[in-house]
Design an enzyme around this catalytic site. Structure first.
Site, short mmCIF file in Angstrom:
data_model
loop_
_atom_site.label_atom_id
_atom_site.label_comp_id
_atom_site.label_asym_id
_atom_site.label_seq_id
_atom_site.Cartn_x
_atom_site.Cartn_y
_atom_site.Cartn_z
N HIS A 1 0.85 -1.20 0.00
CA HIS A 1 0.00 0.00 0.00
C HIS A 1 0.88 1.25 0.00
O HIS A 1 2.07 1.20 0.32
CB HIS A 1 -0.95 -0.02 1.19
CG HIS A 1 -2.09 -1.02 1.01
ND1 HIS A 1 -3.41 -0.68 1.16
CD2 HIS A 1 -2.07 -2.32 0.67
CE1 HIS A 1 -4.17 -1.74 0.93
NE2 HIS A 1 -3.38 -2.76 0.63
N HIS B 1 -3.65 0.82 -2.70
CA HIS B 1 -2.52 0.09 -3.27
C HIS B 1 -1.52 1.08 -3.85
O HIS B 1 -1.91 2.07 -4.48
CB HIS B 1 -2.99 -0.84 -4.40
CG HIS B 1 -3.73 -2.03 -3.89
ND1 HIS B 1 -3.93 -3.16 -4.64
CD2 HIS B 1 -4.29 -2.28 -2.69
CE1 HIS B 1 -4.59 -4.05 -3.92
NE2 HIS B 1 -4.83 -3.54 -2.74
N ASP C 1 1.24 -5.99 -6.02
CA ASP C 1 0.13 -6.96 -6.01
C ASP C 1 0.70 -8.36 -5.95
O ASP C 1 0.93 -9.01 -6.98
CB ASP C 1 -0.75 -6.77 -7.27
CG ASP C 1 -1.60 -5.53 -7.20
OD1 ASP C 1 -1.79 -4.99 -6.08
OD2 ASP C 1 -2.08 -5.09 -8.25
N HIS D 1 -4.49 -9.11 4.25
CA HIS D 1 -5.95 -8.96 4.30
C HIS D 1 -6.66 -10.18 4.87
O HIS D 1 -6.12 -11.29 4.86
CB HIS D 1 -6.48 -8.68 2.89
CG HIS D 1 -6.14 -7.31 2.40
ND1 HIS D 1 -6.95 -6.23 2.61
CD2 HIS D 1 -5.05 -6.85 1.74
CE1 HIS D 1 -6.39 -5.16 2.07
NE2 HIS D 1 -5.23 -5.50 1.55
N ARG E 1 -8.18 -5.15 6.64
CA ARG E 1 -6.72 -5.15 6.76
C ARG E 1 -6.35 -5.71 8.13
O ARG E 1 -6.49 -5.03 9.13
CB ARG E 1 -6.19 -3.73 6.60
CG ARG E 1 -6.59 -3.12 5.26
CD ARG E 1 -6.17 -1.68 5.12
NE ARG E 1 -6.60 -1.14 3.83
CZ ARG E 1 -6.22 0.04 3.33
NH1 ARG E 1 -5.39 0.81 4.03
NH2 ARG E 1 -6.65 0.45 2.18
CU LIG Z 1 -4.11 -4.56 0.21
ZN LIG Z 2 -3.45 -3.78 -6.49
#
Ligand SMILES: [Cu+2]
Ligand SMILES: [Zn+2]
Length: 196
Positions: free
Chosen positions: A72, A87, A101, A137, A160
């Site tokens: 993030h 993100h 990611d 997450h 989160r």
């Molecule tokens: Cu995330």
């Molecule tokens: Zn992402």
């Protein structure tokens, strides 16, 4: 230019980072308290990133569930993981094309233990993830296939649970983790031998 040439032939040019994952400070009491360690290594600037993920504290539910992990934007934990922003998205592209990611991680016996390579994130340059947050997450990442706007922003990965700030470090933590991994495999082999 000279610096670049030196980096290409110098094995000490490898970059390392460490991220000590802790439960979000804003977590409700009933949520699982996930903690652990995420380590990064980049053999030279411009190379793809390698990472180790070791997390524990997931509820003991049937094996096969997975959890999303992303980078993030902000290394701001002042309101737990909620203040780390969206993100990290320096190229303004849709999810799941963000450099951080990392996708979904299978949970086994309440733990994630995973080595990944070929990651697009970098520890150096204008799009470095150093100083930004790694967020774990509560849910699975739909990888942009959820059919709504949130899917293209965050993969609908849910609450989160835990997070940390990526900090540059020396080669020590990565070397220790590699050693631990070797011993862990050896122990597993030994216990399998005994079981036969
Ligand atoms: Cu995330
Ligand atoms: Zn992402």
């Amino acid at each position: 230019m000279m610096q670049r040439q030196a980096a290409a032939i110098d094995p000490d040019a490898a970059l390392h980072a460490v991220c000590r994952v802790l439960p979000s400070a804003t977590l409700e009491a009933e949520q699982p308290r996930v903690s652990g360690l995420v380590l990064f290594r980049q053999l030279r600037p411009g190379a793809l990133l390698e990472a180790f993920f070791h997390l524990e504290g997931f509820p003991n539910e049937p094996n096969g569930t997975s959890r999303a992990i992303h980078v993030h934007q902000f290394g701001d934990l002042s309101q737990g993981c909620d203040s780390t922003g969206p993100h990290y998205n320096p190229m303004s592209v849709p999810h799941p094309q963000h450099p951080g990611d990392f996708g979904n991680f299978a949970v086994r016996d309440g733990q994630v233990w995973k080595y990944r390579s070929g990651l697009a994130a970098s520890l150096t340059g204008p799009h470095s993830i150093a100083g930004r947050a790694v967020v774990v997450h509560a849910g699975e990442d739909d990888m942009g296939r959820g059919g709504n706007q949130a899917s293209l922003e965050n993969g609908n990965a849910g609450r989160r649970l835990a997070c940390c700030v990526v900090g540059l470090c020396g080669p020590g933590p990565w070397a220790r983790q590699t050693q631990e991994q070797v011993e862990r495999k050896k122990r597993r082999r030994e216990s399998e031998c005994k079981a036969v």
